[in-house]
Scaffold this motif. Sequence first.
Motif, PDB file in Angstrom:
ATOM      1  N   ARG A  36       0.943  -1.075  -0.118  1.00  0.00           N
ATOM      2  CA  ARG A  36      -0.127   0.015   0.018  1.00  0.00           C
ATOM      3  C   ARG A  36       0.784   1.422   0.045  1.00  0.00           C
ATOM      4  O   ARG A  36       2.026   1.346   0.516  1.00  0.00           O
ATOM      5  N   VAL A  37       0.372   2.149  -0.401  1.00  0.00           N
ATOM      6  CA  VAL A  37       1.141   3.529  -0.652  1.00  0.00           C
ATOM      7  C   VAL A  37       0.829   4.430   0.831  1.00  0.00           C
ATOM      8  O   VAL A  37      -0.486   4.577   1.011  1.00  0.00           O
ATOM      9  N   ILE A  39       2.011   7.519   3.576  1.00  0.00           N
ATOM     10  CA  ILE A  39       2.224   8.911   3.611  1.00  0.00           C
ATOM     11  C   ILE A  39       3.295   9.591   2.710  1.00  0.00           C
ATOM     12  O   ILE A  39       3.071  10.765   2.289  1.00  0.00           O
ATOM     13  N   ARG A  41       4.400   8.272   0.111  1.00  0.00           N
ATOM     14  CA  ARG A  41       4.195   7.842  -1.144  1.00  0.00           C
ATOM     15  C   ARG A  41       4.985   6.918  -1.605  1.00  0.00           C
ATOM     16  O   ARG A  41       5.344   6.818  -2.959  1.00  0.00           O
ATOM     17  N   THR A  42       5.248   5.889  -0.905  1.00  0.00           N
ATOM     18  CA  THR A  42       6.216   4.620  -1.335  1.00  0.00           C
ATOM     19  C   THR A  42       5.341   3.531  -1.137  1.00  0.00           C
ATOM     20  O   THR A  42       4.503   3.492  -0.048  1.00  0.00           O
ATOM     21  N   GLU A  43       5.346   2.608  -1.941  1.00  0.00           N
ATOM     22  CA  GLU A  43       4.644   1.426  -1.622  1.00  0.00           C
ATOM     23  C   GLU A  43       5.572   0.414  -0.228  1.00  0.00           C
ATOM     24  O   GLU A  43       6.802   0.383  -0.381  1.00  0.00           O
TER      25      GLU A  43
END
Length: 90
Positions: A36-37, A39, A41-43
Motif C-alpha cells: 500500500r502507498v 504518507i 508515497r512509497t509502497e
Amino acid sequence: MDWMAWTTPTAVFFIIIACTLVVFTVLAIKFPEVPRVGILRTETTRGDRLFITLLGSAFINLAWLGVVGANQPYALIVCLIYAAAVFRWA
C-alpha cells in the motif's frame, strides 16, 4: 551461551524480536500482503513497516539515551507511539 554476556533484558529483547518475526511470517502466509502507498508515497508491505519501525525505534532509544540518559522505559512509550503511526500511515 557463556561466550555472551546475556542479561535478562537482552534475552527478552531477542525473544520478542524472534516472536515478532514468527508472527509476521504466519500473517504473511495466512493473509497475503498487498503493498500500500503511505504518507511518503512509497509502497510498503507489513515487513517493510516492521523494518522501518525497528530501525526508527533503535534511533529513538539511542537519542533518548544520549539526551535523557535514564528512564529508558519512557522511550518505549515513544517507540510504541511511533510504531502505531508507522503501521497506520506509512
